[in-house]
Design a protein around this motif. Structure first.
Motif, PDB file in Angstrom:
ATOM      1  N   LEU A 156       0.806  -1.213   0.000  1.00  0.00           N
ATOM      2  CA  LEU A 156       0.000   0.000   0.000  1.00  0.00           C
ATOM      3  C   LEU A 156       0.841   1.266   0.000  1.00  0.00           C
ATOM      4  O   LEU A 156       0.558   2.219  -0.715  1.00  0.00           O
ATOM      5  CB  LEU A 156      -0.915  -0.013   1.235  1.00  0.00           C
ATOM      6  CG  LEU A 156      -1.672   1.260   1.570  1.00  0.00           C
ATOM      7  CD1 LEU A 156      -2.702   1.539   0.487  1.00  0.00           C
ATOM      8  CD2 LEU A 156      -2.361   1.128   2.920  1.00  0.00           C
ATOM      9  N   LEU A 157       1.895   1.283   0.791  1.00  0.00           N
ATOM     10  CA  LEU A 157       2.588   2.550   1.066  1.00  0.00           C
ATOM     11  C   LEU A 157       4.001   2.650   0.518  1.00  0.00           C
ATOM     12  O   LEU A 157       4.580   3.733   0.526  1.00  0.00           O
ATOM     13  CB  LEU A 157       2.636   2.767   2.584  1.00  0.00           C
ATOM     14  CG  LEU A 157       1.278   2.984   3.245  1.00  0.00           C
ATOM     15  CD1 LEU A 157       1.360   2.748   4.732  1.00  0.00           C
ATOM     16  CD2 LEU A 157       0.779   4.376   2.957  1.00  0.00           C
ATOM     17  N   SER A 158       4.569   1.558   0.062  1.00  0.00           N
ATOM     18  CA  SER A 158       5.970   1.606  -0.359  1.00  0.00           C
ATOM     19  C   SER A 158       6.203   2.580  -1.506  1.00  0.00           C
ATOM     20  O   SER A 158       7.218   3.272  -1.548  1.00  0.00           O
ATOM     21  CB  SER A 158       6.458   0.207  -0.751  1.00  0.00           C
ATOM     22  OG  SER A 158       5.666  -0.316  -1.805  1.00  0.00           O
ATOM     23  N   LEU A 159       5.251   2.660  -2.440  1.00  0.00           N
ATOM     24  CA  LEU A 159       5.408   3.585  -3.558  1.00  0.00           C
ATOM     25  C   LEU A 159       5.454   5.033  -3.072  1.00  0.00           C
ATOM     26  O   LEU A 159       6.317   5.814  -3.469  1.00  0.00           O
ATOM     27  CB  LEU A 159       4.274   3.411  -4.567  1.00  0.00           C
ATOM     28  CG  LEU A 159       4.440   2.282  -5.589  1.00  0.00           C
ATOM     29  CD1 LEU A 159       3.195   2.193  -6.447  1.00  0.00           C
ATOM     30  CD2 LEU A 159       5.671   2.508  -6.437  1.00  0.00           C
ATOM     31  N   SER A 160       4.504   5.395  -2.207  1.00  0.00           N
ATOM     32  CA  SER A 160       4.490   6.760  -1.674  1.00  0.00           C
ATOM     33  C   SER A 160       5.783   7.066  -0.943  1.00  0.00           C
ATOM     34  O   SER A 160       6.375   8.137  -1.090  1.00  0.00           O
ATOM     35  CB  SER A 160       3.303   6.945  -0.719  1.00  0.00           C
ATOM     36  OG  SER A 160       2.095   6.841  -1.416  1.00  0.00           O
ATOM     37  N   TYR A 161       6.245   6.122  -0.141  1.00  0.00           N
ATOM     38  CA  TYR A 161       7.454   6.329   0.671  1.00  0.00           C
ATOM     39  C   TYR A 161       8.697   6.479  -0.207  1.00  0.00           C
ATOM     40  O   TYR A 161       9.531   7.355   0.021  1.00  0.00           O
ATOM     41  CB  TYR A 161       7.614   5.151   1.632  1.00  0.00           C
ATOM     42  CG  TYR A 161       8.865   5.227   2.473  1.00  0.00           C
ATOM     43  CD1 TYR A 161       8.981   6.143   3.513  1.00  0.00           C
ATOM     44  CD2 TYR A 161       9.948   4.376   2.223  1.00  0.00           C
ATOM     45  CE1 TYR A 161      10.133   6.220   4.273  1.00  0.00           C
ATOM     46  CE2 TYR A 161      11.098   4.443   2.973  1.00  0.00           C
ATOM     47  CZ  TYR A 161      11.188   5.365   4.003  1.00  0.00           C
ATOM     48  OH  TYR A 161      12.335   5.447   4.752  1.00  0.00           O
ATOM     49  N   LYS A 162       8.808   5.637  -1.230  1.00  0.00           N
ATOM     50  CA  LYS A 162      10.001   5.655  -2.076  1.00  0.00           C
ATOM     51  C   LYS A 162      10.137   6.955  -2.861  1.00  0.00           C
ATOM     52  O   LYS A 162      11.236   7.329  -3.264  1.00  0.00           O
ATOM     53  CB  LYS A 162       9.983   4.467  -3.034  1.00  0.00           C
ATOM     54  CG  LYS A 162      10.256   3.141  -2.343  1.00  0.00           C
ATOM     55  CD  LYS A 162      10.145   1.970  -3.308  1.00  0.00           C
ATOM     56  CE  LYS A 162      10.387   0.649  -2.598  1.00  0.00           C
ATOM     57  NZ  LYS A 162      10.212  -0.514  -3.508  1.00  0.00           N
ATOM     58  N   HIS A 163       9.024   7.646  -3.095  1.00  0.00           N
ATOM     59  CA  HIS A 163       9.081   8.893  -3.851  1.00  0.00           C
ATOM     60  C   HIS A 163       9.486  10.090  -2.987  1.00  0.00           C
ATOM     61  O   HIS A 163       9.691  11.189  -3.509  1.00  0.00           O
ATOM     62  CB  HIS A 163       7.729   9.174  -4.513  1.00  0.00           C
ATOM     63  CG  HIS A 163       7.542   8.465  -5.808  1.00  0.00           C
ATOM     64  ND1 HIS A 163       7.217   7.129  -5.884  1.00  0.00           N
ATOM     65  CD2 HIS A 163       7.656   8.890  -7.099  1.00  0.00           C
ATOM     66  CE1 HIS A 163       7.122   6.773  -7.155  1.00  0.00           C
ATOM     67  NE2 HIS A 163       7.377   7.818  -7.909  1.00  0.00           N
ATOM     68  N   LEU A 164       9.598   9.893  -1.680  1.00  0.00           N
ATOM     69  CA  LEU A 164       9.958  11.006  -0.805  1.00  0.00           C
ATOM     70  C   LEU A 164      11.460  11.258  -0.839  1.00  0.00           C
ATOM     71  O   LEU A 164      12.253  10.310  -0.820  1.00  0.00           O
ATOM     72  CB  LEU A 164       9.553  10.698   0.642  1.00  0.00           C
ATOM     73  CG  LEU A 164       8.071  10.521   0.951  1.00  0.00           C
ATOM     74  CD1 LEU A 164       7.895  10.134   2.411  1.00  0.00           C
ATOM     75  CD2 LEU A 164       7.294  11.786   0.648  1.00  0.00           C
TER      76      LEU A 164
END
Length: 624
Positions: A156-164
């Motif tokens: 769920l969240l890895s994509l959002s986190y990796k873009h930070l």
């Protein structure tokens, strides 16, 4: 050369395909949905493929980033997806798992548990449902996945986190140190981020604290942080992590050895006490319970730099931190208990940059001078007495308590000003001496309470030196006098927020406040002004966004819309004698909200009449 040739050929093929798309759409009327855009450059690239023939064609864009949505078309409304209720959540889950059919009865109970765990977060529901739709629909298998579903949050969240970028990742992971469902005070979170050194002041016009505010806004826009309450000026007051997001954050922070939430990894207190000494030796940052630090002999660490301490109700020992010689940050969560540190231990931690805690005595000893790196001191106690040595802490940025006793005059301390000093709250009977003003030259937030008896009543307060604080943005002046005071105010032009309480000033003083060019928030509480009539004039309050009057004997308020040209929010509480609001208030084009308390029905009726002529205006009832 061969590699470059292949790349050139690939680029040419892409351009040919793009040209074909453009030609195919040219002259046609189309509806295109572009899902999950992550950046402005990606949108620029897609937009070049879509001809604009002014023929009614439409594009629907979805993104997790609010700034990308605004960039795509600032003129079109942005639809912010809200959390779903139980019925909507189940409908979405069922549709993704079994389509238009009903969920099998034997799977319904397990499915509802999954849905409840998602807490109305659509992205979480879709992700969980997507995984379950790809496996056999048997209760046994669904239960087995439910027992080990850490993968759901990761997906769920890895994509959002990796873009930070890195500094945003650090700020986000740091929030794993707070308990689940805990509402974090943003003012303290920001100070913690600064003390940890996560932020860089690339823009000289902004303080590190202002940079931190921007970071928090980005995390909110990315749906990683939830806003639970806002201040009167619209800024975030409290926030928290959605439980699904926090689980991911906690796991990621532990895997990267960035911060270890010890109670998440070792829920059993007996097991925790056994492993704690070893854990502390391998982690620079930890969040831990007060109970776990009550190990005077066995708890020690030369590695631990930061502790977020979760105090526990009903457990009131003296905490022990004497063996944490490298400690830089000590933040005790503000809760209603009576736990405290032994002050002698604290003042031996010479590397401390941040300290927030309750203390056993209201007297701070002169030994505080040993904390020469201290930036933030927050004390959960009233009537705190500070020593003269406090002014020798040259790195000091924030000095906060429920209330301080009158501060020592810094005339005999180091002559240099506290160049980074930003916050003083709450000072009692503060005297604006020349030495004090010199120390506070760069202060941005100042809160003062004056407690005077009738026999000590002065003819006026001399606030002349207040005007010299050229960077002051937030000012709170409170008094508990039962008589009228007529001070001479000299406010700096930088002032953005002013709160007055108890002064019983004539309403004519509003002309002084109206001349402040940067004033955005004005709060008048507990008879800050006294009198039956307030008549405003043209040319004042040019940038005022919020006006809040709480407790007043005002009966007649005469005003025009041009007197408050940018007002957005009007809040009138406990104004029992005021029967109506001037109709012209409704003509202020920027006005969004009028809030009235439930004790004045005539005032509420007046606000409702104004709303009938303004569709976009909200009238809110405040209950006391």
């Amino acid at each position: 050369m061969k590699g470059k040739g292949i790349q050139a050929e690939s680029d040419l093929q892409c351009k040919v395909k793009e040209s074909e798309i453009y030609k195919y759409l040219k002259g046609r009327r189309y509806l295109i949905v572009v899902d999950d855009i992550w950046g402005m450059e990606a949108w620029d690239h897609i937009q070049r493929l879509l001809p604009d023939d002014n023929n009614g064609s439409r594009i629907i864009l979805t993104t997790r980033l609010k700034n990308v949505a605004a960039y795509a078309n600032s003129a079109s409304p942005i639809h912010m997806l809200r959390f779903l209720d139980d019925q909507q959540s189940w409908h979405l889950f069922q549709k993704k798992v079994v389509g238009d059919q009903d969920c099998p009865v034997e799977l319904q109970e397990i499915g509802e548990k999954y849905v409840k765990r998602c807490e109305g977060l659509p992205l979480s529901i879709v992700t969980v449902a997507g995984l379950l739709s790809k496996i056999d629909r048997t209760p046994k298998l669904w239960k087995r996945i439910g027992a080990n579903d850490g993968q759901l949050e990761t997906i769920l969240l890895s994509l959002s986190y990796k873009h930070l970028p890195r500094h945003l990742r650090e700020c986000f992971l740091y929030m794993a140190g707070f308990p689940e469902d805990y509402e974090i005070r943003v003012s303290e979170l920001i100070k913690l981020w600064v003390a940890e050194g996560f932020l860089e002041g690339r823009d000289e016009s902004k303080t590190l604290e202002e940079v931190a505010e921007d970071v928090l806004e980005v995390l909110v826009e990315q749906s990683l942080v939830l806003v639970t309450s806002k201040k009167s000026d619209g800024k975030i007051k409290r926030c928290k992590l959605h439980s699904v997001v926090r689980d991911f954050c906690s796991r990621q922070a532990g895997e990267e050895k960035f911060l270890l939430p010890i109670m998440d990894y070792f829920p059993n207190p007996i097991v925790r006490r056994h492993f704690l000494p070893q854990v502390l030796q391998n982690h620079q940052r930890v969040s831990v319970s007060w109970y776990d630090l009550d190990l005077k002999d066995s708890t020690h660490s030369s590695c631990t730099r930061s502790i977020i301490c979760i105090s526990q109700r009903g457990y009131r020992p003296k905490g022990s931190i004497e063996n944490f010689k490298s400690l830089q940050v000590l933040h005790v969560l503000r809760r209603k208990d009576h736990a405290f540190w032994e002050l002698g231990q604290v003042f031996d931690l010479i590397h401390l940059t941040y300290l927030a805690s309750k203390i056993p005595s209201n007297i701070i000893p002169s030994a505080i001078s040993k904390l020469h790196n201290l930036q933030t001191l927050i004390i959960y106690r009233s009537e705190v007495s500070l020593p003269d040595e406090i002014w020798n802490l040259e790195q000091l940025r924030h000095l906060i308590a429920f209330s301080f006793l009158p501060l020592p005059d810094p005339k005999d301390s180091a002559k240099s000003s506290l160049k980074n000093f930003q916050t003083l709250s709450l000072a009692t009977n503060f005297v604006f001496s020349s030495s004090m003003v010199r120390k506070f030259r760069n202060i941005r937030k100042l809160e003062i309470c004056y407690s005077l008896e009738e026999k000590f009543r002065p003819n006026y307060f001399d606030f002349g030196s207040l005007g010299l604080l050229s960077r002051l943005e937030k000012l709170k002046l409170e008094t508990h006098c039962s008589f009228q005071l007529c001070p001479k105010f000299y406010f700096p032009r930088s002032l953005k927020k002013l709160e007055l309480s108890g002064w019983r000033l004539p309403w004519t003083y509003m002309m002084v406040f109206g001349r402040l060019p940067s004033l955005q928030v004005l709060k008048l509480k507990n008879y800050a002004c006294s009198g039956e009539l307030w008549k405003t004039i043209e040319g004042g309050f040019v940038d005022l966004r919020l006006l809040h009057i709480d407790e007043s004997n005002l009966q007649n308020w005469t005003t025009e819309s041009s007197h408050f040209p940018r007002l957005q929010r009007l809040m009138l509480h406990r104004c029992l004698y005021l029967s109506k609001i001037a109709v012209d208030i409704g003509k202020i084009p920027t006005l969004e909200l009028i809030e009235i308390d439930d004790h004045n029905r005539s005032l509420l009726y007046s606000a409702t009449e104004i709303k009938e002529k303004r569709d976009a205006l909200e009238v809110r009832l405040k209950r006391f």
